[in-house]
Design a protein around this motif. Structure first.
Motif, PDB file in Angstrom:
ATOM      1  N   SER A   1       0.027  -9.929  -0.827  1.00 55.88           N
ATOM      2  CA  SER A   1       0.596 -10.002  -2.172  1.00 55.88           C
ATOM      3  C   SER A   1      -0.154  -9.091  -3.124  1.00 55.88           C
ATOM      4  N   HIS A   2       0.455  -8.878  -4.272  1.00 57.75           N
ATOM      5  CA  HIS A   2      -0.208  -8.162  -5.358  1.00 57.75           C
ATOM      6  C   HIS A   2      -0.446  -9.184  -6.458  1.00 57.75           C
ATOM      7  N   GLY A   3      -1.676  -9.591  -6.640  1.00 60.66           N
ATOM      8  CA  GLY A   3      -1.941 -10.698  -7.555  1.00 60.66           C
ATOM      9  C   GLY A   3      -1.228 -11.924  -7.029  1.00 60.66           C
TER      10      GLY A   3
ATOM     11  N   PRO B   1       4.038 -12.172  -4.131  1.00 62.86           N
ATOM     12  CA  PRO B   1       4.056 -11.823  -2.710  1.00 62.86           C
ATOM     13  C   PRO B   1       4.786 -10.500  -2.495  1.00 62.86           C
ATOM     14  N   ALA B   2       4.249  -9.675  -1.609  1.00 64.60           N
ATOM     15  CA  ALA B   2       4.898  -8.399  -1.281  1.00 64.60           C
ATOM     16  C   ALA B   2       5.373  -8.392   0.169  1.00 64.60           C
ATOM     17  N   LEU B   3       4.617  -9.006   1.064  1.00 66.12           N
ATOM     18  CA  LEU B   3       5.012  -9.075   2.473  1.00 66.12           C
ATOM     19  C   LEU B   3       5.184 -10.536   2.863  1.00 66.12           C
TER      20      LEU B   3
ATOM     21  N   GLY C   1      13.047   2.080   4.167  1.00 68.11           N
ATOM     22  CA  GLY C   1      13.478   1.025   3.262  1.00 68.11           C
ATOM     23  C   GLY C   1      13.430   1.526   1.838  1.00 68.11           C
ATOM     24  N   ALA C   2      14.065   0.767   0.940  1.00 69.94           N
ATOM     25  CA  ALA C   2      14.166   1.193  -0.452  1.00 69.94           C
ATOM     26  C   ALA C   2      12.801   1.135  -1.130  1.00 69.94           C
ATOM     27  N   ASN C   3      12.727   1.714  -2.316  1.00 67.96           N
ATOM     28  CA  ASN C   3      11.532   1.610  -3.157  1.00 67.96           C
ATOM     29  C   ASN C   3      11.164   0.162  -3.351  1.00 67.96           C
ATOM     30  N   GLY C   4       9.888  -0.149  -3.200  1.00 67.79           N
ATOM     31  CA  GLY C   4       9.441  -1.509  -3.479  1.00 67.79           C
ATOM     32  C   GLY C   4       9.689  -2.490  -2.346  1.00 67.79           C
ATOM     33  N   ALA C   5      10.163  -2.010  -1.206  1.00 69.54           N
ATOM     34  CA  ALA C   5      10.449  -2.910  -0.077  1.00 69.54           C
ATOM     35  C   ALA C   5       9.166  -3.455   0.550  1.00 69.54           C
ATOM     36  N   GLY C   6       8.061  -2.744   0.341  1.00 70.33           N
ATOM     37  CA  GLY C   6       6.786  -3.216   0.892  1.00 70.33           C
ATOM     38  C   GLY C   6       6.211  -2.311   1.966  1.00 70.33           C
ATOM     39  N   LYS C   7       6.728  -1.108   2.075  1.00 73.46           N
ATOM     40  CA  LYS C   7       6.292  -0.194   3.143  1.00 73.46           C
ATOM     41  C   LYS C   7       4.828   0.226   2.939  1.00 73.46           C
ATOM     42  N   THR C   8       4.520   0.650   1.709  1.00 70.21           N
ATOM     43  CA  THR C   8       3.152   1.084   1.424  1.00 70.21           C
ATOM     44  C   THR C   8       2.181  -0.081   1.599  1.00 70.21           C
ATOM     45  N   THR C   9       2.578  -1.250   1.126  1.00 68.20           N
ATOM     46  CA  THR C   9       1.702  -2.422   1.270  1.00 68.20           C
ATOM     47  C   THR C   9       1.445  -2.710   2.751  1.00 68.20           C
ATOM     48  N   THR C  10       2.457  -2.549   3.579  1.00 69.53           N
ATOM     49  CA  THR C  10       2.287  -2.777   5.024  1.00 69.53           C
ATOM     50  C   THR C  10       1.238  -1.819   5.592  1.00 69.53           C
TER      51      THR C  10
ATOM     52  N   PRO D   1      -2.950   8.601   2.799  1.00 71.62           N
ATOM     53  CA  PRO D   1      -2.323   7.809   1.743  1.00 71.62           C
ATOM     54  C   PRO D   1      -1.199   8.548   1.027  1.00 71.62           C
ATOM     55  N   GLU D   2      -0.369   7.756   0.382  1.00 66.08           N
ATOM     56  CA  GLU D   2       0.658   8.290  -0.493  1.00 66.08           C
ATOM     57  C   GLU D   2      -0.051   9.142  -1.549  1.00 66.08           C
ATOM     58  N   GLY D   3       0.478  10.320  -1.841  1.00 65.53           N
ATOM     59  CA  GLY D   3      -0.179  11.173  -2.837  1.00 65.53           C
ATOM     60  C   GLY D   3      -1.375  11.931  -2.284  1.00 65.53           C
TER      61      GLY D   3
ATOM     62  N   ASP E   1       1.675   7.795   4.910  1.00 61.38           N
ATOM     63  CA  ASP E   1       2.485   7.223   3.839  1.00 61.38           C
ATOM     64  C   ASP E   1       3.214   8.332   3.084  1.00 61.38           C
ATOM     65  N   GLU E   2       4.517   8.377   3.257  1.00 58.95           N
ATOM     66  CA  GLU E   2       5.390   9.308   2.524  1.00 58.95           C
ATOM     67  C   GLU E   2       4.918  10.759   2.571  1.00 58.95           C
ATOM     68  N   PRO E   3       4.770  11.326   3.760  1.00 60.01           N
ATOM     69  CA  PRO E   3       4.278  12.711   3.825  1.00 60.01           C
ATOM     70  C   PRO E   3       5.212  13.737   3.180  1.00 60.01           C
TER      71      PRO E   3
ATOM     72  N   GLU F   1       8.450   6.448   5.239  1.00 60.54           N
ATOM     73  CA  GLU F   1       9.168   7.614   4.739  1.00 60.54           C
ATOM     74  C   GLU F   1      10.431   7.211   3.972  1.00 60.54           C
ATOM     75  N   GLN F   2      10.573   7.805   2.778  1.00 57.81           N
ATOM     76  CA  GLN F   2      11.807   7.642   1.993  1.00 57.81           C
ATOM     77  C   GLN F   2      12.954   8.385   2.654  1.00 57.81           C
ATOM     78  N   ASN F   3      12.614   9.528   3.241  1.00 56.93           N
ATOM     79  CA  ASN F   3      13.640  10.359   3.864  1.00 56.93           C
ATOM     80  C   ASN F   3      13.971   9.802   5.252  1.00 56.93           C
TER      81      ASN F   3
HETATM   82  P1  ATP Z   1       7.523   2.749  -2.565  1.00 57.43           P
HETATM   83  O1  ATP Z   1       8.380   3.590  -1.709  1.00 57.43           O
HETATM   84  O2  ATP Z   1       7.978   2.714  -3.987  1.00 57.43           O
HETATM   85  O3  ATP Z   1       6.056   2.989  -2.413  1.00 57.43           O
HETATM   86  P2  ATP Z   1       7.250   0.499  -0.887  1.00 57.43           P
HETATM   87  O4  ATP Z   1       8.351   0.086   0.007  1.00 57.43           O
HETATM   88  O5  ATP Z   1       6.156   1.267  -0.307  1.00 57.43           O
HETATM   89  O6  ATP Z   1       7.827   1.265  -2.106  1.00 57.43           O
HETATM   90  P3  ATP Z   1       5.270  -1.230  -1.984  1.00 57.43           P
HETATM   91  O7  ATP Z   1       4.646  -0.135  -2.762  1.00 57.43           O
HETATM   92  O8  ATP Z   1       4.578  -1.731  -0.797  1.00 57.43           O
HETATM   93  O9  ATP Z   1       6.737  -0.829  -1.574  1.00 57.43           O
HETATM   94  O10 ATP Z   1       5.564  -2.423  -2.976  1.00 57.43           O
HETATM   95  C1  ATP Z   1       6.020  -3.712  -2.579  1.00 57.43           C
HETATM   96  C2  ATP Z   1       6.136  -4.627  -3.790  1.00 57.43           C
HETATM   97  O11 ATP Z   1       4.858  -4.844  -4.358  1.00 57.43           O
HETATM   98  C3  ATP Z   1       6.987  -4.067  -4.903  1.00 57.43           C
HETATM   99  O12 ATP Z   1       7.704  -5.134  -5.487  1.00 57.43           O
HETATM  100  C4  ATP Z   1       5.998  -3.499  -5.878  1.00 57.43           C
HETATM  101  O13 ATP Z   1       6.497  -3.543  -7.177  1.00 57.43           O
HETATM  102  C5  ATP Z   1       4.817  -4.428  -5.716  1.00 57.43           C
HETATM  103  N1  ATP Z   1       3.548  -3.720  -5.946  1.00 57.43           N
HETATM  104  C6  ATP Z   1       3.104  -2.633  -5.279  1.00 57.43           C
HETATM  105  N2  ATP Z   1       1.893  -2.254  -5.711  1.00 57.43           N
HETATM  106  C7  ATP Z   1       1.555  -3.120  -6.677  1.00 57.43           C
HETATM  107  C8  ATP Z   1       0.413  -3.272  -7.532  1.00 57.43           C
HETATM  108  N3  ATP Z   1      -0.625  -2.448  -7.441  1.00 57.43           N
HETATM  109  N4  ATP Z   1       0.425  -4.285  -8.415  1.00 57.43           N
HETATM  110  C9  ATP Z   1       1.478  -5.140  -8.509  1.00 57.43           C
HETATM  111  N5  ATP Z   1       2.571  -5.059  -7.740  1.00 57.43           N
HETATM  112  C10 ATP Z   1       2.624  -4.069  -6.850  1.00 57.43           C
END
Ligand code: ATP
Length: 233
Positions: free
Chosen positions: A10-12, A15-17, A34-43, A82-84, A157-159, A189-191
């Motif tokens: 989770s973030h704070g 929950p994210a995953l 998956g779409a933006n915010g799906a949780g890929k980066t967190t995974t 990492p992303e970026g 992450d998102e090369p 990957e977004q693409n």
């Molecule tokens: P993206 O392609 O935008 O990176 P993603 O699929 O990689 O999206 P994550 O970045 O893992 O998704 O985000 C998953 C969820 O956690 C989203 O709802 C996002 O808003 C939230 N989130 C991500 N990073 C943070 C953070 N640092 N603080 C609070 N919430 C976050």
């Protein structure tokens, strides 16, 4: 080689995953779309240990690494791009590369040479400040730096982020070369077009869960994937 079991993060307090499970075999290239915010980066970050898991297990070659700090996971063979990209702009290209080997004390020059064979553009720019590289070159440098940790599992992450299509193609050629060299790859990957083309196996994430999983070629033909991620009706 990688077994992720019921991973929650989770973030704070948010929950994210919500219980991610995935299995990746040695030598495979896999992608997470998956779409933006799906949780890929967190995974990816949770697998690398730079984001804490709330519960669940992560096994690398049968060993539970879930309690290991990130630098120990690097030693165990997990390397994250990492992303970026995270390139240190003020340092030279060579200094950035060598930072990738910070957990090691032998064989670094040989590995650096191998990485430079893979990345001829980077060799030409070794003395230059990394901040002066183009976006594509910085991505390649970030990949090279990760390879200097001698990973068994490379997390990317998102090369393609922010790169022109022709540059993206070059970066993906490098990723394919790395895969051919025997490194197992997990790519976010977004693409989705590109990701499903390069991958053997894929997972589709939606709202912190795995919505679909399977062979990448089969997912490419799946009507749900075609409609939602490949822009085809
Ligand atoms: P993206 O392609 O935008 O990176 P993603 O699929 O990689 O999206 P994550 O970045 O893992 O998704 O985000 C998953 C969820 O956690 C989203 O709802 C996002 O808003 C939230 N989130 C991500 N990073 C943070 C953070 N640092 N603080 C609070 N919430 C976050």
């Amino acid at each position: 080689m990688l077994d992720v079991v019921e991973l929650h993060a989770s973030h704070g307090r948010i929950p994210a995953l919500h219980g991610i499970s995935m299995t990746l075999a040695r030598g495979e290239t896999a992608c997470l779309i998956g779409a933006n915010g799906a949780g890929k980066t967190t995974t990816l970050r949770t697998i690398a240990g730079v984001h804490p898991a709330d519960s669940g297990d992560i096994f690398l070659d049968g060993n539970n690494i879930n309690r290991l700090p990130a630098h120990r996971r690097v030693r165990e063979g997990i390397s994250l791009v990492p992303e970026g990209r995270g390139v240190f702009a003020q340092l030279t290209v060579d200094e950035n590369l060598r930072l990738g080997a910070y957990t090691r004390d032998s064989g670094i020059d040989e590995d650096r040479e191998r990485v430079l064979e893979l990345l001829p553009r980077i060799r030409e720019r070794l003395g230059q400040q990394a901040g002066t590289l183009s976006g594509g070159e910085q991505q390649m440098l970030a990949i090279g730096r990760a390879l200097l940790a001698r990973p068994r599992l490379l997390l990317l992450d998102e090369p393609s982020m922010g790169l022109a299509p022709i540059v993206v193609e070059k970066v993906f050629e490098v990723i394919a070369d790395v895969a051919r060299s025997g490194v197992t790859i997990l790519l976010v990957e977004q693409n989705a077009h590109l990701a499903l083309e390069i991958a053997d196996r894929a997972w589709v994430m939606e709202s912190g869960r795995i919505a679909l999983a399977g062979n990448a070629a089969a997912l490419r033909e799946d009507p749900r994937v075609r409609e939602a991620y490949l822009g085809e009706a």
